[in-house]
Design a protein around this motif. Structure first.
Motif: not given
Length: 387
Positions: A197, A335, A338, A341, A343, A345, A357, A359, A361, A372
């Motif tokens: 990314e 966190w 995105d 959203d 993301n 980890d 991971r 995600t 929203r 995830g």
């Protein structure tokens, strides 16, 4: 038409009551199935069931989401030891042409990897489930690999790597106006999946698969650049197991040629402050929402939840609580934004270490969806929650 992530094999179970003249196997793990549909891409495939008959007939059922897909053909060892060739002649009830390979574990004489690809009147398809034994720090056969200063062997990493680095770089590509790159995040997984990314000011994702590991350099075959189908290769070079030093790569794509050069500043992402670029997620964020959720896991029963609690802290830490009538769990990680959203980890689930991971929203001050997957030392898990 499908999309997926694939990881190490969780189990290979020979059928307990095989008919005479045939071998039956169930291969469980994570794989992917791609029906060449631009909307869905690859989808997860966690199980296949195979039958190999002495007369040469081959059949495999692919379990993709809640559907089953049957592929038939012929198998032939052809004197290649632990590899059997598959010739596909029928798929999903239609005539097909294609081929594949079935690899066996020499020690256990059970399947460890299946790959098939072919074409029907409706288009091309590909499927793979990889069960090669991953590196195990607790396995005596692998202990001599510790401390050798290498990230992996035989084209595979010993463990998933999640890296971040600030530095200077450039992406040259026709539709990218300002190709400057000042920050990079990289996920390299034991199943060969790669996700790079790029952030600030150029933002986008490069995807590929690992084809070689030498010392602290990982060679990647690129398959996607910023959403465009791509080719070419890329070297991801590390200074250690947690410090991204350099990326060099070039190739072609549906949008023209591309070239990436990036040099990390040597700080290994340690000075990365999420407050620098939160994409609208300013300060801390907390929510407490009702809905329906479920966690599926390899070891233990499925769990159901009706409440989701989320806390995102300014220092980048994320806390996710899933609560039900009989049980609750806590997931934690780091966190980053995105768009709409976030993301996350993963670093832990309850008292166990975890990788993966999530995600999240949101809609205003409420969380609309969380999904995830990941793994712990006990196996894989998958979590979903929605209002």
């Amino acid at each position: 038409m499908y999309r997926a992530m694939y990881v190490a094999l969780l189990g290979v179970i020979p059928a307990s009551a095989a008919l005479a003249g045939e071998r039956n196997y169930t291969l469980r793990g994570d794989g992917w199935f791609d029906g060449n549909n631009a909307r869905f891409g690859r989808l997860a495939m966690r199980e296949v069931r195979m039958t190999l008959r002495d007369n040469g007939e081959f059949a495999v059922t692919l379990f993709v989401r809640n559907e089953r897909y049957l592929v038939r053909g012929r198998w032939d060892r052809r004197g290649r030891g632990n590899v059997e060739r598959i010739d596909v002649d029928q798929a999903f009830g239609m005539r097909a042409s294609g081929n594949g390979t079935l690899h066996f574990d020499r020690r256990a004489n059970t399947p460890e990897r299946l790959f098939i690809e072919g074409r029907t009147a409706e288009g091309a398809f590909r499927a793979e489930i990889d069960g090669e034994r991953g590196f195990d720090w607790n396995d005596p056969r692998d202990r001599d690999e510790r401390g050798r200063g290498e990230l992996g062997r035989n084209g595979r990493l010993y463990e998933d790597l999640q890296l971040s680095s600030r530095g200077t770089g450039t992406l040259r590509m026709a539709r990218v106006r300002d190709g400057r790159v000042n920050a990079v995040r990289a996920m390299l997984r034991t199943n060969r999946e790669v996700r790079i990314e790029l952030e600030r000011p150029t933002a986008g994702t490069i995807r590929g698969e690992i084809i070689g590991v030498s010392g602290y350099t990982v060679r990647v075959r690129v398959t996607d650049v910023f959403g465009a189908r791509a080719n070419g290769e890329m070297d991801v070079m590390l200074r250690g197991r947690d410090d991204l030093a350099r990326i060099r790569g070039a190739g072609g794509s549906d949008d023209g040629s591309w070239q990436l050069d990036f040099d990390g500043d040597g700080r290994g992402g340690r000075d990365w402050d999420p407050r620098d670029d939160r994409g609208g997620w300013m300060g801390s964020f907390e929510s407490n929402d009702r809905g329906e959720g479920r966690l599926r896991q390899d070891v233990g029963p499925d769990m159901e939840f009706d409440r989701l609690r989320v806390r995102l802290e300014p220092n980048g830490m994320a806390w996710i609580g899933l609560e039900g009538r009989r049980q609750s769990i806590e997931l934690r990680g780091r966190w980053r934004p995105d768009g709409r959203d976030v993301n996350i980890d993963l670093e832990g689930i309850n008292e166990m270490r975890a990788w993966g991971r999530l995600t999240l929203r949101r809609s205003g001050t409420r969380v609309e969806r969380l999904d995830g997957d990941g793994r712990t030392d006990r196996g894989r898990f998958e979590v979903r929650f929605g209002r």
